[in-house]
Design a protein around this motif. Structure first.
Motif, mmCIF file in Angstrom:
data_model
loop_
_atom_site.group_PDB
_atom_site.id
_atom_site.type_symbol
_atom_site.label_atom_id
_atom_site.label_comp_id
_atom_site.label_asym_id
_atom_site.label_seq_id
_atom_site.Cartn_x
_atom_site.Cartn_y
_atom_site.Cartn_z
ATOM 1 N N ALA A 103 -8.705 -1.968 -3.257
ATOM 2 C CA ALA A 103 -7.621 -2.040 -4.238
ATOM 3 C C ALA A 103 -8.156 -1.877 -5.651
ATOM 4 O O ALA A 103 -7.535 -1.198 -6.499
ATOM 5 C CB ALA A 103 -6.882 -3.373 -4.096
ATOM 6 N N TYR A 154 -1.000 -2.946 -4.889
ATOM 7 C CA TYR A 154 -1.620 -3.245 -3.601
ATOM 8 C C TYR A 154 -2.555 -4.454 -3.707
ATOM 9 O O TYR A 154 -2.694 -5.242 -2.777
ATOM 10 C CB TYR A 154 -2.380 -2.012 -3.112
ATOM 11 N N LEU A 166 0.835 -1.199 0.000
ATOM 12 C CA LEU A 166 0.000 0.000 0.000
ATOM 13 C C LEU A 166 0.868 1.247 0.000
ATOM 14 O O LEU A 166 0.615 2.208 -0.763
ATOM 15 C CB LEU A 166 -0.928 -0.006 1.210
#
Length: 409
Positions: free
Chosen positions: A80, A93, A24
């Motif tokens: 995501a 991510y 992330l």
């Protein structure tokens, strides 16, 4: 609950714990670096909100742990996908969804999770979502199929490896259970042997009395009768030479009776084993017997010797002495071999001679010879085998449990 207690400290657990927040953070860096190329100023607001939501989700997951894995996986996959809609670089991510779907959600839903991740990855690889023209849609479709196939193949490989690992773990656990049961059985077996030895000690007193009575009758009483007969004949004889012959025979009988009496007394004395090992006492007894009877005797010990319980050691000593006495009386042997063998759970004594031999079936239950020896061995849960053939010598083999000294109080 602290994270260290939620996850094992193996490499895969650390990967599942740290990869989502790290990816992330990497996606945020790539988003900032490419924002001017792929995003409009208006898209910054939803991207910021989604980024904060993703960070909050990771913190929540960090605190709650595996018990909420399904909810975490679904929310992360949705966030995501949404982030990748605005900036394809956020697909990095979503990438972790390929690895932890089998770990976080059930097998039934894991495949759907992999397909959802494949949609996000294919959209990013084809230039972003949604596709802008037919060519991009075609590329997106091909990339989706490729990602889906690769993810399913990897899932099957991982599933197979996981199943093999579980089978190995179960096999190891079953082996440990079997070892535990075997140790319990061995412990119970040792306890049973110890109880048998204890019972043998309690029952041995009466048996020893009967044996001594029989031995006195068969040896000392008969010898004394012979001595009395010879002395009476010497007193009745008128010829001095004949009288001396009768006296000489009586003296020889008296000497033989004295030897028999000494042997009986030695057999009654288990204390001779209190300060010495079985093999040393046997070696001395065998050497003494060899000298007394003029028969070559070889004594051998095999295996790792250990101190034996008194009842076991005395039984083997007396069996050997009785077997040698039988050789002296009946075998007319020129050579005898005595072997003591320590075999872990058993100890054996083998007495072999090259004498006349006999038919074991004809004497196995006769008198106080073989029958008495078998009775001794049976009292300590042992086994005695006799092999003999007329003209080919005799072999007596005794095997008893190797109950160590101190096993029975």
């Amino acid at each position: 609950m602290e994270p260290a207690s939620q996850f094992g400290e193996d490499s895969w657990s650390r990967f599942h714990r740290w990869s989502p927040p790290v990816l992330l953070a990497l996606g945020i860096v790539l988003c900032v670096g490419t924002a001017s190329m792929v995003m409009t100023p208006a898209e910054w607001i939803p991207v910021s909100v989604l980024t904060v939501a993703a960070a909050a989700l990771e913190v929540w997951w960090w605190r709650t742990g595996p018990g909420t894995g399904s909810v975490y996986y679904i929310l992360r996959t949705v966030i995501a996908f949404a982030l990748s809609w605005f900036n394809p670089f956020f697909a990095i991510y979503a990438l972790v969804g390929y690895f932890d779907a089998p770990w976080l959600i059930t097998e039934r839903w894991a495949r759907l999770g992999l397909l959802a991740t494949a949609v996000t990855m294919a959209g990013s690889q084809s230039g972003g979502l949604p596709p802008s023209d037919s060519m991009q849609w075609t590329v997106f479709g091909l990339l989706f199929v490729l990602n889906a196939v690769i993810s399913m193949v990897m899932y099957r490989i991982g599933e197979r490896d996981l199943r093999r690992t579980e089978e190995r773990i179960e096999a190891i656990a079953e082996l440990e259970r079997m070892n535990t049961r075997l140790e319990q059985a061995l412990s119970e077996n040792r306890a049973l042997h110890a109880q048998l030895v204890q019972h043998a000690r309690e029952a041995g007193i009466d048996d020893e009395r009967r044996r001594l009575a029989a031995e006195i009758h068969d040896t000392l009483a008969q010898s004394l009768t012979g001595i009395i007969t010879q002395l009476q004949a010497a007193g009745d004889a008128e010829d001095p030479d004949a009288a001396r012959r009768h006296v000489t025979v009586a003296a020889n009988l008296a000497r033989r009776s004295l030897g028999d009496a000494r042997r009986s007394v030695q057999n009654l004395a288990p204390e001779i084993l209190e300060h010495d090992t079985l093999e040393s006492v046997l070696a001395e007894s065998v050497d003494r017997w060899s000298v007394e009877h003029g028969i070559r005797t070889d004594f051998t010990v095999t295996g790792d010797s250990e101190p034996l319980h008194d009842d076991i050691a005395v039984t083997l000593l007396r069996i050997t002495q009785e077997a040698l006495a039988n050789v002296a009386k009946h075998a007319s042997a020129h050579r005898v071999g005595v072997t003591v063998s320590y075999m872990g759970d058993e100890v054996s004594v083998d007495i072999r001679d090259d004498g006349l031999g006999f038919d074991p079936a004809a004497v196995s239950a006769d008198g106080f010879g073989m029958r008495g020896m078998r009775s001794r061995v049976a009292r300590v849960a042992g086994v005695m085998d006799v092999e003999s053939e007329i003209g080919a010598g005799t072999a007596v083999s005794v095997r008893v449990p190797q109950v160590r000294a101190g096993s029975v109080s």
